[in-house]
Design a protein around this motif. Structure first.
Motif, PDB file in Angstrom:
ATOM      1  N   SER B  77       0.357  -1.690   0.130  1.00 47.85           N
ATOM      2  CA  SER B  77       0.170   0.130  -0.470  1.00 47.85           C
ATOM      3  C   SER B  77       0.819   1.716   0.234  1.00 47.85           C
ATOM      4  CB  SER B  77      -0.657  -0.001   1.498  1.00 47.85           C
ATOM      5  OG  SER B  77      -1.197   0.767   1.875  1.00 47.85           O
ATOM      6  N   LYS B 143      -2.688   1.017   6.707  1.00 41.56           N
ATOM      7  CA  LYS B 143      -3.959   1.288   6.117  1.00 41.56           C
ATOM      8  C   LYS B 143      -5.145   2.674   6.806  1.00 41.56           C
ATOM      9  CE  LYS B 143      -7.948  -0.999   6.321  1.00 41.56           C
ATOM     10  NZ  LYS B 143      -8.905  -2.552   6.530  1.00 41.56           N
ATOM     11  N   ALA B 272      -7.567   3.234  -0.227  1.00 43.69           N
ATOM     12  CA  ALA B 272      -6.054   2.157   0.580  1.00 43.69           C
ATOM     13  C   ALA B 272      -7.563   0.624   1.454  1.00 43.69           C
ATOM     14  CB  ALA B 272      -5.977   3.012   2.022  1.00 43.69           C
TER      15      ALA B 272
END
Lengths: 416, 359
Positions: B77, B143, B272
């Motif tokens: 991510s 996240k 995300a």
């Protein structure tokens, strides 16, 4: 090393169990909502239709057969939306085919509301020979797929992906639903005009494009229209099971209206918890709230008095809506929601645009796209989700929103 | 220890891994050029490359270092979003997409490496189950942080906002005329130019393999293996456990970041929440199925398990159910001693390799 293996084994077991549960709950859903038998018959009919139309193609008829593809979440969290869209579209396809004239072949693919899977599903449809895309159902996948269709020049009409990013910079993508900013603005306007002077609390999901988008424009418009926002509570995908903190916050801030720009699943939990704590403000939702009445295991009494902004209400008395609702009820044993109606309209809009542009089925997707793109801004369409819909070249639709209130388990126009 | 005495064997094995990747790339490219590949197959190429790199990099942590990480998607991510920001903000400065993509991948890797280092400091003090749980938590933290991030770019440079309370929006970036919003908090990165290519994915896999295989067969790699197999013994001969663990953890994060950057540039929209616990576990499943420490296995497992759900589209609604069943069967079958023995008979040298990995 041994320890790690143990942990690994545990994790794997957990994952496998989870995936099984996911699958189980999914099949459970289909059983309850659309009835498994119904589903198979739909599939059968589609394949039957496929076969007949395929046979029809060999003998060149005056009317062409166009391949319409659709992508949406048929499984997973947002499955009610995807299934409603496919059901609504199926009815429209059958009606158009029965009428004669242009014929449509319809295929739907599952994307679990995930961008990556959605692009895969889109590629699958391109392999099938899709000429026009009716989709995708949810926003994030639609942005990813829209970029692809724009590159490949495939005409795209989304029934329900409402973010402005969906159409931004893509001349080939059009919407049937309102954009998120419009929903936020329209909700604030409606509250300021019809239930003015009340304190408003907002509970929204801040890791979701849809929810955050409506929240942002609502707050901006509320400021302009002097609607007092006294509390803003947020949650995320992972915390969507307990809202007691947010509800207590809203209650102690004295909110009389709770604005819920969220999907129906967390909304159902909020309604339940609010009822448990005897907190009874006016709950005000937008189109994501649509579907709450058909949710499995939800006591519809809890939704009494909930207001929502939706372009479609199944109790509307015009002939087109009545016809659609009757057919839908007969076929799928439930009342259609806004998503089904959007999809129903979307198919009709595509058919009308195809007719108006004079497309023939032997044209490539790219040729059809160019023609449809030029013809879309000239169309005025009367559908069940709004009369006199028109489109700007950007892809945005203009139609009036309609507020409804839930009474005795059905949508009715407020004050009626 | 067996590996020390058979360096020649290792070289041969590594050669086989490289050859496998190169041949697979050549065959797929050839098929693609001749138009044999369907659109759905073409669409799977880039993400498959990303997941292969993810599996390889996680295998470095789990298989070679012996620490179970459950937050690997977090690094992907970080790489994805920093790569997207780099790629989008350099769009005017570097019109050449290949150069821009390479740069974005490097940026993604660097940011993920930094994240890996910072997370490694507390995490690598723990062992076993505790370490696994903490990496899981960090994956979730990453996240959530990215969900709060609003990033835009205009002629004055990059503007970054942290939307912690949820009361800021894109308008607060105060972008100058002609500015562009790159990451919109919860709405993720939208409107990204999709410049990732299969060739880039192939090059990334080769580089990843090169880094990992050379690392494993180096002095550092042997120290790492020693730490994995017996930490106390390794400490007693003067190996700095924390240092070697950190080296591997950071490299693994950086590679995951590179994979993420490539992945991010393959889709026009990215949120995300895509990189959640499930994605971490998905990659872990690739690694476990391929065999801990077995790089060739990771590549094959990642490819098969990534393509499988798409190949099962014919089953429509039952797709994921069948996927889960296939997964169970494969896991059971590959662990069955009888079937293992059968493989051992068909592939005589396989037995030796299996033994080395298990020890």
């Amino acid at each position: 090393m041994r320890n790690i293996k143990k942990v690994l084994a545990l994790v794997l077991v957990a994952v496998l169990c989870l995936s099984c549960f996911a699958a189980c709950s999914k099949s459970g859903n289909t059983d309850a909502t659309t009835a498994a038998d119904d589903k198979t018959t739909v599939a059968d009919e589609t394949t039957a239709a496929d076969k007949t139309t395929a046979a029809g193609e060999e003998t060149p008829a005056a009317s062409g057969t166009f391949k319409i593809g659709s992508i949406g979440p048929l499984t997973g969290e947002a499955a009610i939306y995807g299934q409603a869209v496919m059901n609504g579209a199926q009815i429209a396809v059958e009606e158009i085919n029965a009428k004669g004239g242009i014929q449509l072949e319809f295929q739907s693919q599952d994307d679990v509301s995930d961008a990556e899977t959605s692009v895969n599903a889109y590629n699958k449809l391109v392999d099938w020979g899709m000429q026009v895309l009716m989709g995708t159902v949810t926003t994030t996948p639609c942005i990813a797929v829209g970029a692809q269709t724009n590159k490949d020049r495939v005409f795209t009409l989304t029934p329900s992906a409402s973010s402005t990013d969906v159409i931004d910079g893509k001349d080939n993508v059009f919407q049937v639903c309102f954009t998120d900013p419009n929903q936020g603005v329209a909700s604030a306007d409606y509250i300021s005009e019809n239930i003015a002077g009340k304190k408003v609390a907002i509970i929204y999901r801040n890791d979701d494009a849809y929810s955050q988008g409506i929240h942002d424009t609502f707050v901006a418009e509320a400021k302009e229209k002097n609607v007092e926002v006294v509390y803003e509570g947020t949650f995320t995908k992972d915390t969507a099971t307990d809202f007691s903190a947010q509800l207590t916050g809203a209650q102690s801030a004295g909110a009389e209206i709770v604005f819920l720009p969220i999907y129906y699943q967390p909304a159902s939990v909020i309604l339940k918890q609010a009822a448990d704590m005897n907190y009874a403000p006016i709950f005000f939702g937008v189109d994501g709230m649509d579907g709450i009445l058909t949710m499995e295991g939800f006591d519809t009494k809890l939704a009494e008095g909930v207001m929502l902004l939706t372009p479609f209400s199944a109790d509307a008395e015009d002939e087109a809506t009545q016809n659609f609702v009757a057919k839908y009820k007969e076929k799928y044993k439930e009342t259609p929601n806004q998503f089904a109606a959007d999809a129903y309209d979307a198919i009709y809009i595509i058919a009308e645009a195809l007719n108006k542009a004079g497309c023939t089925s032997d044209m490539s997707a790219a040729d059809i796209c160019e023609k449809l793109v030029s013809v879309m801004p000239t169309i005025t369409f009367d559908g069940i989700t709004g009369a006199g819909m028109t489109w700007q070249a950007t892809g945005e639709v203009s139609k009036g929103p309609r507020a409804v209130v839930i009474e005795n388990g059905v949508y009715v126009t407020p004050g009626k | 220890m067996k590996k020390l005495s058979s360096i020649k064997g290792t070289t041969k094995k590594n050669g086989f891994t490289y050859a496998l990747v190169i041949v697979a790339f050549a065959v797929v490219s050839l098929l693609n050029a001749n138009g044999v590949l369907s659109r759905s197959a073409q669409g799977l190429l880039v993400p498959a490359c990303c997941y292969i790199v993810m599996a390889l990099s996680l295998n470095l942590t789990v298989g070679v270092l012996g620490d179970l990480s459950l937050g690997h998607a977090g690094f992907m991510s970080v790489g994805a979003f920093s790569g997207i920001v780099a790629s989008m903000s350099l769009a005017d400065a570097i019109p050449n997409t290949v150069v821009r993509m390479a740069l974005a991948i490097v940026v993604g890797a660097l940011f993920a490496a930094v994240a890996g280092f910072l997370i490694g400091i507390p995490v690598l003090r723990l062992r076993g189950d505790y370490l696994a749980i903490v990496t899981l938590a960090f994956g979730e933290i990453i996240k959530d942080i990215i969900t709060c991030l609003i990033v835009g770019h205009d002629k004055n440079g990059i503007h970054i906002l942290f939307n912690v309370k949820g009361n800021k929006s894109v308008a607060d970036l105060n972008l100058a005329e002609g500015g562009q919003v790159i990451i919109k908090g919860a709405q993720g990165a939208t409107g990204t130019q999709t410049i990732a290519t299969f060739t880039a994915g192939f090059v990334l896999i080769i580089i990843t393999l090169f880094i990992i295989l050379n690392l494993v067969n180096s002095r550092t790699g042997r120290a790492v293996l020693a730490v994995r197999d017996n930490r106390i013994a390794a400490e007693s001969v003067g190996i700095n456990v924390t240092k070697y663990k950190m080296i591997v953890f950071v490299i693994s994060s950086a590679l995951a970041g590179a994979a993420g950057a490539l992945y991010g540039m393959n889709y026009s929209s990215l949120v995300a929440s895509k990189f959640d616990f499930n994605t971490s576990i998905l990659v872990l499943v690739f690694v476990v199925l391929g065999g801990l420490g077995n790089m060739t296995g990771s590549i094959i497992a990642a490819t098969i398990l990534y393509v499988l759900p798409e190949a099962l589209r014919e089953f429509s609604d039952y797709r994921m159910l069948i996927y889960a069943i296939v997964l169970i069967l494969v896991m059971v079958a590959t662990n069955d001693p009888k079937i293992k023995a059968l493989f051992g008979k068909i592939l005589p040298h396989r037995k030796k390799k299996g033994g080395a990995v298990n020890e």
